[in-house]
Design an enzyme around this catalytic site. Structure first.
Site, PDB file in Angstrom:
ATOM      1  N   ASP A   1      20.139  18.541   7.751  1.00 54.75           N
ATOM      2  CA  ASP A   1      21.170  18.705   8.779  1.00 54.75           C
ATOM      3  C   ASP A   1      22.459  17.992   8.403  1.00 54.75           C
ATOM      4  O   ASP A   1      22.469  17.124   7.529  1.00 54.75           O
ATOM      5  CB  ASP A   1      20.667  18.089  10.099  1.00 54.75           C
ATOM      6  CG  ASP A   1      19.753  19.034  10.838  1.00 54.75           C
ATOM      7  OD1 ASP A   1      19.697  20.206  10.477  1.00 54.75           O
ATOM      8  OD2 ASP A   1      19.093  18.566  11.786  1.00 54.75           O
TER       9      ASP A   1
ATOM     10  N   LYS B   1      24.927  21.964  11.210  1.00 55.25           N
ATOM     11  CA  LYS B   1      25.704  22.599  12.266  1.00 55.25           C
ATOM     12  C   LYS B   1      26.837  21.658  12.640  1.00 55.25           C
ATOM     13  O   LYS B   1      26.589  20.520  13.018  1.00 55.25           O
ATOM     14  CB  LYS B   1      24.833  22.833  13.510  1.00 55.25           C
ATOM     15  CG  LYS B   1      23.761  23.866  13.306  1.00 55.25           C
ATOM     16  CD  LYS B   1      22.876  23.964  14.524  1.00 55.25           C
ATOM     17  CE  LYS B   1      21.623  23.151  14.331  1.00 55.25           C
ATOM     18  NZ  LYS B   1      20.683  23.181  15.431  1.00 55.25           N
TER      19      LYS B   1
ATOM     20  N   MET C   1      25.834  12.920  22.087  1.00 53.31           N
ATOM     21  CA  MET C   1      26.633  14.157  22.141  1.00 53.31           C
ATOM     22  C   MET C   1      27.520  14.225  23.383  1.00 53.31           C
ATOM     23  O   MET C   1      27.754  15.305  23.924  1.00 53.31           O
ATOM     24  CB  MET C   1      25.698  15.397  22.122  1.00 53.31           C
ATOM     25  CG  MET C   1      24.884  15.502  20.859  1.00 53.31           C
ATOM     26  SD  MET C   1      23.599  16.772  20.943  1.00 53.31           S
ATOM     27  CE  MET C   1      22.296  15.913  21.804  1.00 53.31           C
TER      28      MET C   1
HETATM   29  C1  LIG Z   1      21.798  16.451  17.772  1.00 50.81           C
HETATM   30  S1  LIG Z   1      21.866  14.755  18.207  1.00 50.81           S
HETATM   31  C2  LIG Z   1      20.686  14.121  17.067  1.00 50.81           C
HETATM   32  C3  LIG Z   1      20.148  12.777  17.462  1.00 50.81           C
HETATM   33  C4  LIG Z   1      19.179  12.226  16.432  1.00 50.81           C
HETATM   34  N1  LIG Z   1      17.968  12.998  16.373  1.00 50.81           N
HETATM   35  C5  LIG Z   1      18.840  10.762  16.696  1.00 50.81           C
HETATM   36  O1  LIG Z   1      17.674  10.449  16.978  1.00 50.81           O
HETATM   37  O2  LIG Z   1      19.754   9.930  16.620  1.00 50.81           O
HETATM   38  C6  LIG Z   1      23.396  14.275  17.499  1.00 50.81           C
HETATM   39  C7  LIG Z   1      24.048  13.116  18.208  1.00 50.81           C
HETATM   40  O3  LIG Z   1      23.387  11.892  17.902  1.00 50.81           O
HETATM   41  C8  LIG Z   1      24.319  10.824  17.908  1.00 50.81           C
HETATM   42  N2  LIG Z   1      24.329  10.216  16.577  1.00 50.81           N
HETATM   43  C9  LIG Z   1      23.543  10.530  15.537  1.00 50.81           C
HETATM   44  N3  LIG Z   1      23.775   9.739  14.480  1.00 50.81           N
HETATM   45  C10 LIG Z   1      24.756   8.886  14.869  1.00 50.81           C
HETATM   46  C11 LIG Z   1      25.449   7.826  14.216  1.00 50.81           C
HETATM   47  N4  LIG Z   1      25.170   7.476  12.968  1.00 50.81           N
HETATM   48  N5  LIG Z   1      26.398   7.165  14.927  1.00 50.81           N
HETATM   49  C12 LIG Z   1      26.679   7.511  16.187  1.00 50.81           C
HETATM   50  N6  LIG Z   1      26.064   8.506  16.849  1.00 50.81           N
HETATM   51  C13 LIG Z   1      25.114   9.179  16.205  1.00 50.81           C
HETATM   52  C14 LIG Z   1      25.670  11.445  18.282  1.00 50.81           C
HETATM   53  O4  LIG Z   1      25.829  11.367  19.676  1.00 50.81           O
HETATM   54  C15 LIG Z   1      25.487  12.865  17.817  1.00 50.81           C
HETATM   55  O5  LIG Z   1      26.370  13.749  18.481  1.00 50.81           O
END
Ligand SMILES: C[S@@+](CC[C@H](N)C(=O)[O-])C[C@H]1O[C@@H](n2cnc3c(N)ncnc32)[C@H](O)[C@@H]1O
Length: 261
Positions: free
Chosen positions: A40, A62, A176
């Site tokens: 991803d 995406k 998100m």
């Molecule tokens: C589709 S979700 C996936 C979440 C992921 N599975 C997790 O457990 O962190 C994507 C969202 O996770 C958050 N996110 C993921 N990685 C991040 C990071 N390194 N720093 C800040 N927010 C993060 C953001 O809000 C982003 O829009």
């Protein structure tokens, strides 16, 4: 000639929030030995660098508002790869079972009779709690934590019970949510949270480019509007944010360590 039967296995792996040192040992072992890796957008480059040079890399990332590879296509890709490869790694940011659609992929694999294993990852809320020094719970400040999504389909309302979420004793972590930050703040204030409730926005958490923005519910919309929508952003709302001053690891010290063991 008889058909060659490949013993295939799909590993749905959480890659954590970005820092490769936050991978689990199991994830690292599987990434290094995979035949093919489907990944991803949120999987960081230092983690992709761990993939064996002989393995095939498939990007199904995406971007916000742009879906070059719809979820049903990813699901069928995983099934079709299981006919060609024996060790298939499906790599996702954070944890595959926290807003990662990992369970949807698991359902498809199960229905297709493909063997799979889920390998947990550190979800971004946990990763940023450590780097920013903002714990998710803390005696006297937060008795619980809720992880919610601030994303909604175009034209749909943010259909969460915002009055129920407006609890000053619980930390609220919104994934998100950047694009709806002003609306989220408005709903929480009308649900009873103080407009002065501290909020932290973390961009690119645990990565060398990590940024931390501190504000209040009243200022949340304006602060979020300054952040590039392509960068992953997490919102932490609650009194625990006050601890950032005491417990934060200075960015420079943390970043000197990232990726260098
Ligand atoms: C589709 S979700 C996936 C979440 C992921 N599975 C997790 O457990 O962190 C994507 C969202 O996770 C958050 N996110 C993921 N990685 C991040 C990071 N390194 N720093 C800040 N927010 C993060 C953001 O809000 C982003 O829009």
């Amino acid at each position: 000639m008889p058909a060659v039967h490949i013993q295939s296995h799909v590993y749905l792996i959480g890659a954590g929030p970005g820092d490769p040192d936050l991978l689990t040992v199991k994830a690292l072992r599987l990434i290094e030995t995979a035949d093919v890796v489907v990944y991803d957008r949120l999987v960081s480059q230092p983690i992709l660098n761990l993939v064996s040079p002989g393995a095939e890399l498939i990007d199904v990332g995406k971007a916000p508002d742009h879906h070059p590879f719809p979820q049903p296509n990813i699901n069928s890709l995983l099934v079709s790869l299981s006919h060609r490869f024996s060790k298939i790694v499906r790599l996702k940011g954070g944890d595959p079972y926290v807003f990662g659609r990992g369970s949807e992929e698991a359902e498809v694999l199960r229905d297709a009779g493909v063997a799979y294993t889920v390998v947990p990852g550190i979800t971004s809320a946990q990763g940023i709690a450590s780097t920013t020094g903002v714990p998710l719970t803390h005696r006297g400040l937060a008795t619980g934590v809720r992880l919610v999504t601030g994303h909604c389909r175009a034209g749909h309302d943010l259909d969460l019970d915002w009055d129920g979420l407006a609890d000053p004793d619980t930390t609220l972590v919104v994934y998100m949510g950047r694009g709806h930050a002003a609306e989220i703040a408005r709903r929480l204030i009308s649900g009873g949270l103080s407009a002065d409730m501290p909020v932290m926005l973390v961009v690119d958490g645990t990565r060398p480019s990590e940024e931390r923005h501190f504000t209040t519910l009243a200022g949340l919309g304006a602060t979020a509007a300054t952040i590039d929508k392509r960068r992953p952003t997490l919102m932490v709302i609650g009194r625990v944010v006050e601890l950032a001053d005491e417990l934060a690891i200075p960015l420079e010290a943390e970043l000197g360590r990232v990726g260098h063991g």
